[in-house]
Design a protein around this motif. Structure first.
Motif, PDB file in Angstrom:
ATOM      1  N   HIS A   9       0.845  -1.189   0.000  1.00 15.52           N
ATOM      2  CA  HIS A   9       0.000   0.000   0.000  1.00 15.52           C
ATOM      3  C   HIS A   9       0.880   1.238   0.000  1.00 15.52           C
ATOM      4  O   HIS A   9       1.955   1.255   0.596  1.00 15.52           O
ATOM      5  CB  HIS A   9      -0.923  -0.009   1.224  1.00 15.52           C
ATOM      6  CG  HIS A   9      -1.870  -1.168   1.211  1.00 15.52           C
ATOM      7  ND1 HIS A   9      -3.002  -1.175   0.442  1.00 15.52           N
ATOM      8  CD2 HIS A   9      -1.826  -2.360   1.824  1.00 15.52           C
ATOM      9  CE1 HIS A   9      -3.620  -2.333   0.590  1.00 15.52           C
ATOM     10  NE2 HIS A   9      -2.923  -3.078   1.435  1.00 15.52           N
ATOM     11  N   ILE A  10       0.375   2.251  -0.643  1.00 12.89           N
ATOM     12  CA  ILE A  10       1.148   3.484  -0.785  1.00 12.89           C
ATOM     13  C   ILE A  10       1.569   4.033   0.586  1.00 12.89           C
ATOM     14  O   ILE A  10       2.706   4.458   0.786  1.00 12.89           O
ATOM     15  CB  ILE A  10       0.361   4.536  -1.642  1.00 12.89           C
ATOM     16  CG1 ILE A  10       1.112   5.853  -1.738  1.00 12.89           C
ATOM     17  CG2 ILE A  10      -1.033   4.796  -1.165  1.00 12.89           C
ATOM     18  CD1 ILE A  10       2.278   5.822  -2.652  1.00 12.89           C
ATOM     19  N   TYR A  11       0.662   3.966   1.563  1.00 10.36           N
ATOM     20  CA  TYR A  11       1.008   4.513   2.880  1.00 10.36           C
ATOM     21  C   TYR A  11       2.181   3.749   3.508  1.00 10.36           C
ATOM     22  O   TYR A  11       3.103   4.344   4.067  1.00 10.36           O
ATOM     23  CB  TYR A  11      -0.207   4.505   3.819  1.00 10.36           C
ATOM     24  CG  TYR A  11       0.174   4.721   5.261  1.00 10.36           C
ATOM     25  CD1 TYR A  11       0.808   5.904   5.662  1.00 10.36           C
ATOM     26  CD2 TYR A  11      -0.032   3.734   6.221  1.00 10.36           C
ATOM     27  CE1 TYR A  11       1.207   6.102   6.974  1.00 10.36           C
ATOM     28  CE2 TYR A  11       0.353   3.931   7.533  1.00 10.36           C
ATOM     29  CZ  TYR A  11       0.978   5.111   7.900  1.00 10.36           C
ATOM     30  OH  TYR A  11       1.380   5.294   9.193  1.00 10.36           O
ATOM     31  N   GLN A  54      -4.802  13.133   3.508  1.00  4.25           N
ATOM     32  CA  GLN A  54      -3.764  12.146   3.190  1.00  4.25           C
ATOM     33  C   GLN A  54      -2.560  12.795   2.494  1.00  4.25           C
ATOM     34  O   GLN A  54      -1.412  12.504   2.838  1.00  4.25           O
ATOM     35  CB  GLN A  54      -4.352  11.062   2.292  1.00  4.25           C
ATOM     36  CG  GLN A  54      -3.306  10.069   1.850  1.00  4.25           C
ATOM     37  CD  GLN A  54      -3.913   8.836   1.239  1.00  4.25           C
ATOM     38  OE1 GLN A  54      -4.642   8.115   1.896  1.00  4.25           O
ATOM     39  NE2 GLN A  54      -3.615   8.589  -0.013  1.00  4.25           N
ATOM     40  N   ASN A  55      -2.826  13.687   1.556  1.00  3.20           N
ATOM     41  CA  ASN A  55      -1.699  14.368   0.883  1.00  3.20           C
ATOM     42  C   ASN A  55      -0.871  15.156   1.884  1.00  3.20           C
ATOM     43  O   ASN A  55       0.358  15.218   1.782  1.00  3.20           O
ATOM     44  CB  ASN A  55      -2.228  15.320  -0.204  1.00  3.20           C
ATOM     45  CG  ASN A  55      -2.770  14.556  -1.392  1.00  3.20           C
ATOM     46  OD1 ASN A  55      -2.327  13.448  -1.669  1.00  3.20           O
ATOM     47  ND2 ASN A  55      -3.739  15.129  -2.087  1.00  3.20           N
ATOM     48  N   ILE A  56      -1.549  15.755   2.859  1.00  4.98           N
ATOM     49  CA  ILE A  56      -0.835  16.556   3.864  1.00  4.98           C
ATOM     50  C   ILE A  56       0.010  15.638   4.757  1.00  4.98           C
ATOM     51  O   ILE A  56       1.169  15.932   5.057  1.00  4.98           O
ATOM     52  CB  ILE A  56      -1.844  17.386   4.698  1.00  4.98           C
ATOM     53  CG1 ILE A  56      -2.478  18.453   3.795  1.00  4.98           C
ATOM     54  CG2 ILE A  56      -1.167  18.010   5.918  1.00  4.98           C
ATOM     55  CD1 ILE A  56      -3.703  19.138   4.385  1.00  4.98           C
ATOM     56  N   ILE A  57      -0.550  14.497   5.128  1.00  6.55           N
ATOM     57  CA  ILE A  57       0.190  13.577   6.006  1.00  6.55           C
ATOM     58  C   ILE A  57       1.409  12.998   5.266  1.00  6.55           C
ATOM     59  O   ILE A  57       2.502  12.916   5.831  1.00  6.55           O
ATOM     60  CB  ILE A  57      -0.737  12.453   6.540  1.00  6.55           C
ATOM     61  CG1 ILE A  57      -1.799  13.052   7.467  1.00  6.55           C
ATOM     62  CG2 ILE A  57       0.048  11.362   7.249  1.00  6.55           C
ATOM     63  CD1 ILE A  57      -1.258  13.885   8.621  1.00  6.55           C
ATOM     64  N   PRO A 102       1.703   9.168  -7.348  1.00 10.35           N
ATOM     65  CA  PRO A 102       0.935   9.117  -6.097  1.00 10.35           C
ATOM     66  C   PRO A 102       1.329  10.222  -5.102  1.00 10.35           C
ATOM     67  O   PRO A 102       0.582  10.509  -4.177  1.00 10.35           O
ATOM     68  CB  PRO A 102       1.276   7.733  -5.517  1.00 10.35           C
ATOM     69  CG  PRO A 102       1.768   6.932  -6.666  1.00 10.35           C
ATOM     70  CD  PRO A 102       2.406   7.900  -7.608  1.00 10.35           C
ATOM     71  N   LEU A 103       2.511  10.833  -5.297  1.00 11.82           N
ATOM     72  CA  LEU A 103       2.937  11.873  -4.349  1.00 11.82           C
ATOM     73  C   LEU A 103       3.043  13.254  -5.005  1.00 11.82           C
ATOM     74  O   LEU A 103       3.604  14.176  -4.417  1.00 11.82           O
ATOM     75  CB  LEU A 103       4.282  11.495  -3.717  1.00 11.82           C
ATOM     76  CG  LEU A 103       4.265  10.298  -2.776  1.00 11.82           C
ATOM     77  CD1 LEU A 103       5.645  10.049  -2.208  1.00 11.82           C
ATOM     78  CD2 LEU A 103       3.272  10.500  -1.634  1.00 11.82           C
ATOM     79  N   SER A 202      -5.612   5.822   2.248  1.00 10.39           N
ATOM     80  CA  SER A 202      -5.963   5.073   1.046  1.00 10.39           C
ATOM     81  C   SER A 202      -5.386   3.653   1.079  1.00 10.39           C
ATOM     82  O   SER A 202      -4.260   3.435   1.507  1.00 10.39           O
ATOM     83  CB  SER A 202      -5.399   5.820  -0.165  1.00 10.39           C
ATOM     84  OG  SER A 202      -5.260   4.946  -1.243  1.00 10.39           O
ATOM     85  N   GLN A 203      -6.177   2.731   0.588  1.00 10.31           N
ATOM     86  CA  GLN A 203      -5.705   1.348   0.483  1.00 10.31           C
ATOM     87  C   GLN A 203      -5.141   1.088  -0.910  1.00 10.31           C
ATOM     88  O   GLN A 203      -4.956  -0.052  -1.320  1.00 10.31           O
ATOM     89  CB  GLN A 203      -6.853   0.373   0.778  1.00 10.31           C
ATOM     90  CG  GLN A 203      -7.317   0.392   2.236  1.00 10.31           C
ATOM     91  CD  GLN A 203      -6.164   0.114   3.207  1.00 10.31           C
ATOM     92  OE1 GLN A 203      -5.570  -0.948   3.172  1.00 10.31           O
ATOM     93  NE2 GLN A 203      -5.831   1.088   4.052  1.00 10.31           N
ATOM     94  N   GLU A 204      -4.870   2.172  -1.623  1.00 10.28           N
ATOM     95  CA  GLU A 204      -4.344   2.061  -2.984  1.00 10.28           C
ATOM     96  C   GLU A 204      -3.070   1.203  -2.984  1.00 10.28           C
ATOM     97  O   GLU A 204      -2.186   1.383  -2.149  1.00 10.28           O
ATOM     98  CB  GLU A 204      -4.014   3.471  -3.488  1.00 10.28           C
ATOM     99  CG  GLU A 204      -3.622   3.536  -4.934  1.00 10.28           C
ATOM    100  CD  GLU A 204      -3.087   4.940  -5.300  1.00 10.28           C
ATOM    101  OE1 GLU A 204      -2.356   5.024  -6.280  1.00 10.28           O
ATOM    102  OE2 GLU A 204      -3.399   5.911  -4.586  1.00 10.28           O
ATOM    103  N   VAL A 205      -3.043   0.269  -3.927  1.00 10.08           N
ATOM    104  CA  VAL A 205      -1.898  -0.637  -4.003  1.00 10.08           C
ATOM    105  C   VAL A 205      -0.939  -0.123  -5.081  1.00 10.08           C
ATOM    106  O   VAL A 205      -1.373   0.360  -6.125  1.00 10.08           O
ATOM    107  CB  VAL A 205      -2.404  -2.056  -4.366  1.00 10.08           C
ATOM    108  CG1 VAL A 205      -1.239  -2.989  -4.649  1.00 10.08           C
ATOM    109  CG2 VAL A 205      -3.253  -2.606  -3.230  1.00 10.08           C
ATOM    110  N   ILE A 206       0.352  -0.227  -4.819  1.00  9.63           N
ATOM    111  CA  ILE A 206       1.329   0.252  -5.802  1.00  9.63           C
ATOM    112  C   ILE A 206       1.639  -0.869  -6.780  1.00  9.63           C
ATOM    113  O   ILE A 206       1.874  -2.006  -6.370  1.00  9.63           O
ATOM    114  CB  ILE A 206       2.655   0.634  -5.133  1.00  9.63           C
ATOM    115  CG1 ILE A 206       2.434   1.449  -3.873  1.00  9.63           C
ATOM    116  CG2 ILE A 206       3.555   1.388  -6.086  1.00  9.63           C
ATOM    117  CD1 ILE A 206       3.733   1.918  -3.260  1.00  9.63           C
TER     118      ILE A 206
END
Ligand SMILES: [Fe+2]
Ligand SMILES: [Fe+2]
Ligand SMILES: [Fe+2]
Length: 448
Positions: A9-11, A54-57, A102-103, A202-206
């Motif tokens: 996950h991206i996070y 999320q973008n801020i974190i 993503p960033l 986000s649970q977005e997968v890379i």
């Protein structure tokens, strides 16, 4: 379609990379965690949409990624920063991350994370001001003292310079400052993950291509710290990928090994610059510090569930078949083929690459060193044989990858020079301004 061994996950990836850049210094490590924790509570108090939050974190976790020297770090991590150039590291951070989709939005926030509201007003996204306030509060923490006793002094300093902060961020801050948990949580580097755990990230997968592009950025950060090895990671990655292909591994495995190559010296971020840049032989103590780098590479990469195997391929590059390598002394039967390929790729690249103080070794000398290491059971003889049989091809690929990395290195270097010469923005105007407003207090607020 190429795939990663498990979903990443991206996070998770951002968090692990943040931990890696934090290896550069304990103060940067604490700083990123405190800023992230404060930013998290500000976005919550301001009730921002989860995508913006999320973008801020992500930006908070990586915001000082563009600091490359110890001296710059020490200057920027102080509050009384008048006259200090705050542009360079912020722009460099932006340049490093902006092409990574993503960033991309977080990169914009990093670019202006020291922007002053009285200069820029609404032309800068709100997220920049959130990080700016969190950042300036964070640098006021004095670790040697109890956090709660510091609150009045911190508030006075922030209020004295309030014109540089966005009024909405100040209002949210005022709502938080009365609650002791806000300060206790921010001061404890243990609680930042807990604070983030309550966010809906986000649970977005890379996918593999995205992972490769970010690993390329990380390799720039690793290599940029020392002009001696400025293109080393890209060279190792290219050689490892080719040797894996020649050994019959699938395109997926080759691509994963390339990523492992880009990250193989990740732990070098924990080695001080003066050791990496030392011109001359290392003392025993300095050599021992360098020897720790593969341990850190392993520990950091192994934290990602999808990277368990990749962590071994990357971190075992100084292991040897006879068990004489370091730091794990992996027994030969556990030293898998892809890790052995990485070890050969590291030696091939180290021998053949040009460094500022010497030219790369000739083909004949390189081959004789490789054969000797294979005969002494340091390197895998089959892989050495393959590398020598295809030497011209592998060497052209290595040189091409390192030439491209050299161009990137020079572009980053000239960007830094350009920013240093540009008119400077400063972190804070230290002119005292009267309190313009009584900050809003006691609005409804839920702890999550
Ligand atoms: Fe900064
Ligand atoms: Fe910062
Ligand atoms: Fe290494």
């Amino acid at each position: 379609m190429l795939s990663v061994e498990n979903q990443i996950h991206i996070y998770d990836f951002v968090r692990v990379i943040s931990e890696a850049i934090n290896l550069v210094s304990p103060s940067l490590n604490k700083h990123h965690k405190i800023v992230t924790c404060i930013a998290r509570r500000l976005v919550q108090a301001m009730k921002l949409k989860s995508a913006d939050a999320q973008n801020i974190i992500f930006a908070a976790l990586l915001h000082d990624i563009g600091i490359f020297s110890d001296e710059e770090r020490d200057r920027i991590l102080t509050f009384e920063a008048q006259g200090i150039d705050v542009n360079t590291h912020a722009h460099l951070g932006y340049e490093l991350l902006r092409h990574f989709d993503p960033l991309a939005e977080s990169a914009e926030l990093i670019k202006h994370h020291h922007a002053s509201y009285c200069d820029k007003g609404k032309s800068v996204p709100l997220g920049c001001y959130i990080i700016h306030l969190a950042d300036r509060v964070a640098v006021l923490f004095d670790e040697s003292r109890e956090v709660l006793e510091q609150v009045p002094e911190i508030l006075v300093k922030i209020h004295k310079t309030e014109s540089v902060f966005h009024p909405d961020t100040l209002a949210a801050f005022a709502r938080l400052t009365e609650r002791e948990y806000f300060w206790i949580e921010a001061a404890s580097s243990l609680s930042y993950q807990q604070a983030l755990g309550s966010m809906q990230l986000s649970q977005e997968v890379i996918d593999l291509e995205t992972l490769r592009s970010f690993a390329g950025i990380v390799s720039q950060i690793i290599d940029f710290r020392s002009s001696f090895t400025a293109t080393h990671s890209k060279g190792v990655a290219a050689v490892a990928k080719q040797l894996a292909g020649l050994s019959g591994f699938s395109s997926n495995e080759c691509a994963m090994l390339e990523i492992a190559g880009l990250l193989h010296d990740l732990g070098k971020l924990a080695v001080p610059n003066e050791i990496l840049e030392k011109n001359g032989s290392l003392s025993e103590e300095e050599f021992n510090i360098i020897r720790k780098h593969t341990y850190y590479t392993y520990t950091i990469l192994n934290k990602m569930s999808g990277f368990k195997q990749l962590a071994r391929w990357a971190a075992f590059h100084h292991e040897r078949i006879d068990g004489s390598g370091y730091p794990f002394h992996v027994p030969g039967n556990e030293f898998c083929k892809l890790s052995r390929i990485m070890a050969v790729a590291d030696v091939v690249t180290a021998l053949t690459e040009d460094r500022p103080y010497r030219r790369g070794m000739s083909r004949e000398k390189t081959e004789s060193v490789l054969w000797q290491m294979a005969n002494e059971e340091k390197l895998d003889a089959d892989i050495v044989k393959l590398a020598i049989e295809h030497f011209s091809f592998v060497n052209v690929i290595r040189a091409g990858a390192q030439l491209e990395a050299k161009r990137e290195y020079e572009a980053l270097s000239s960007l830094i020079d350009e920013k240093r010469k540009a008119p400077q923005e400063t972190t804070l105007s230290l002119v005292q301004v009267p309190l313009k407003q009584q900050l809003a207090k006691n609005e409804a607020f839920t702890l999550a």
